[in-house]
Enzyme design. Structure first.
Site, mmCIF file in Angstrom:
data_model
loop_
_atom_site.group_PDB
_atom_site.id
_atom_site.type_symbol
_atom_site.label_atom_id
_atom_site.label_comp_id
_atom_site.label_asym_id
_atom_site.label_seq_id
_atom_site.Cartn_x
_atom_site.Cartn_y
_atom_site.Cartn_z
ATOM 1 N N LYS A 174 -13.330 -5.756 7.173
ATOM 2 C CA LYS A 174 -12.812 -4.347 7.262
ATOM 3 C C LYS A 174 -13.991 -3.638 7.880
ATOM 4 C CE LYS A 174 -10.051 -0.846 5.399
ATOM 5 N NZ LYS A 174 -8.988 -0.633 4.436
ATOM 6 N N HIS A 189 -8.625 -0.045 -1.533
ATOM 7 C CA HIS A 189 -9.729 1.420 -1.702
ATOM 8 C C HIS A 189 -10.038 1.566 -3.192
ATOM 9 C CE1 HIS A 189 -8.847 2.474 2.269
ATOM 10 N NE2 HIS A 189 -7.719 2.320 2.208
ATOM 11 N N HIS A 222 -1.010 -1.484 -1.624
ATOM 12 C CA HIS A 222 -1.705 -1.049 -0.482
ATOM 13 C C HIS A 222 -3.182 -0.429 -0.801
ATOM 14 C CE1 HIS A 222 -2.628 -0.043 3.970
ATOM 15 N NE2 HIS A 222 -2.964 0.944 3.262
#
Length: 309
Positions: free
Chosen positions: A242, A197, A181
């Site tokens: 996003k 990220h 993730h």
């Protein structure tokens, strides 16, 4: 009389929100101190302008979550140059990059972990545990009573936190992990980007033309610089958008693993949010837990260039 009570209640509500907002800005000094120590120890951090160059271009606009299109305020990629020889020659980066193709992108699709992938996961953990950053993080966690001093037990703790598979979607098998993730990225229901990220993955996905940088996100009085090591960005990935994602830029994999491991293990909350002052940045550090594993973790840039001082 009724309108007066409503007005008074509204003002009271505003005061409550203001109090909550002010409270949320309280800096966690202990975490700031240890994170700054780790920042100074991060000798594998890439140097802006030398090891990599970014092109910020335009400020991205607002789009709602679930959007598939966004006005592009950046005609060029975010990364105009990255020293790939350096990426491949530093052990922690080289072993980190081997993990990026080990996952199914969509949630709801069960992950199949091969023995080779388990070996790669362990090799990566072995590499980061040899760095000064992770050694100091381990020392800190032992002192706080959150980890065992035995290195093998600490490695097992890290493996469970970051690589244990779990259900992110109710349908299907075990389809996610903290590492996937945070560092690789996932898609949910085919209409939402989750995670992603990490700057190395961002760069590699840009290079393959799978990710399109749309522009930076910032407050009016806090525009980013091209030597900043933390950015809020908007991007599309595999046809999804996003609206805002946050990422460190240039930092080593061991640095990110260390700070988010500390944040995770020193709290028992479902979602932990800590404001820290680190280097020239004020950051909101976020960790969400999935049992005894990482659900998500990321930095949210609040101010840079010491503007918060």
């Amino acid at each position: 009389m009724a309108s007066g009570r409503v007005c008074g209640g509204f003002i009271g509500l505003l005061a409550l929100f203001a109090y909550i907002d002010a409270a949320s800005q309280t800096v966690n000094q202990e975490l700031s101190d240890i994170f700054n120590e780790l920042w100074k120890l991060d000798v594998n951090r890439f140097k802006a302008g030398t090891d990599y160059r970014i092109s910020l271009q335009g400020k991205a606009g607002y789009i709602p979550s679930g959007s598939t299109t966004a006005t592009d305020h950046a005609s060029s990629p975010l990364f105009s140059y990255v020293n790939e020889n350096k990426l491949k020659s530093i052990t922690t980066y080289a072993r980190f990059m081997k993990l990026l193709d080990n996952y199914e992108r969509a949630t709801g699709v069960a992950e199949k972990v091969t023995s080779e992938e388990v070996t790669e996961n362990n090799a990566f953990l072995d590499a980061i545990l040899e760095t000064a950053v992770m050694k100091r993080a381990h020392q800190y966690l032992v002192k706080k009573g959150k980890s065992q001093s035995n290195l093998r037990q600490f490695k097992s703790q890290l493996y469970y936190m970051w690589f244990r598979l779990y259900h992110r979607e109710r349908n299907g098998g075990e389809d996610s992990s903290g590492f996937e993730h945070v560092f690789v990225g996932e898609t949910k229901f085919g209409n939402e980007i989750m995670g992603l990220h990490n700057w190395v993955q961002f760069y590699l996905q840009e290079k393959q033309h799978l990710l399109d940088y749309k522009g930076y996100k910032a407050r009016h009085n806090d525009m980013p610089d091209e030597d900043d090591h933390v950015l809020n960005v908007q991007f599309s990935w595999h046809g999804l958008v996003k609206p805002v994602g946050s990422t460190f830029i240039g930092v080593s994999p061991e640095f990110e693993m260390a700070i988010f491991t500390i944040l995770f293990l020193t709290s028992t909350e479902k979602t932990t949010i800590a404001v820290v002052n680190m280097a020239e940045y004020q950051l909101e550090m976020v960790v969400h837990r999935h049992g005894r594993s990482i659900g998500t973790s990321y930095p949210k840039l609040m101010s840079s260039n010491n503007r918060h001082i």
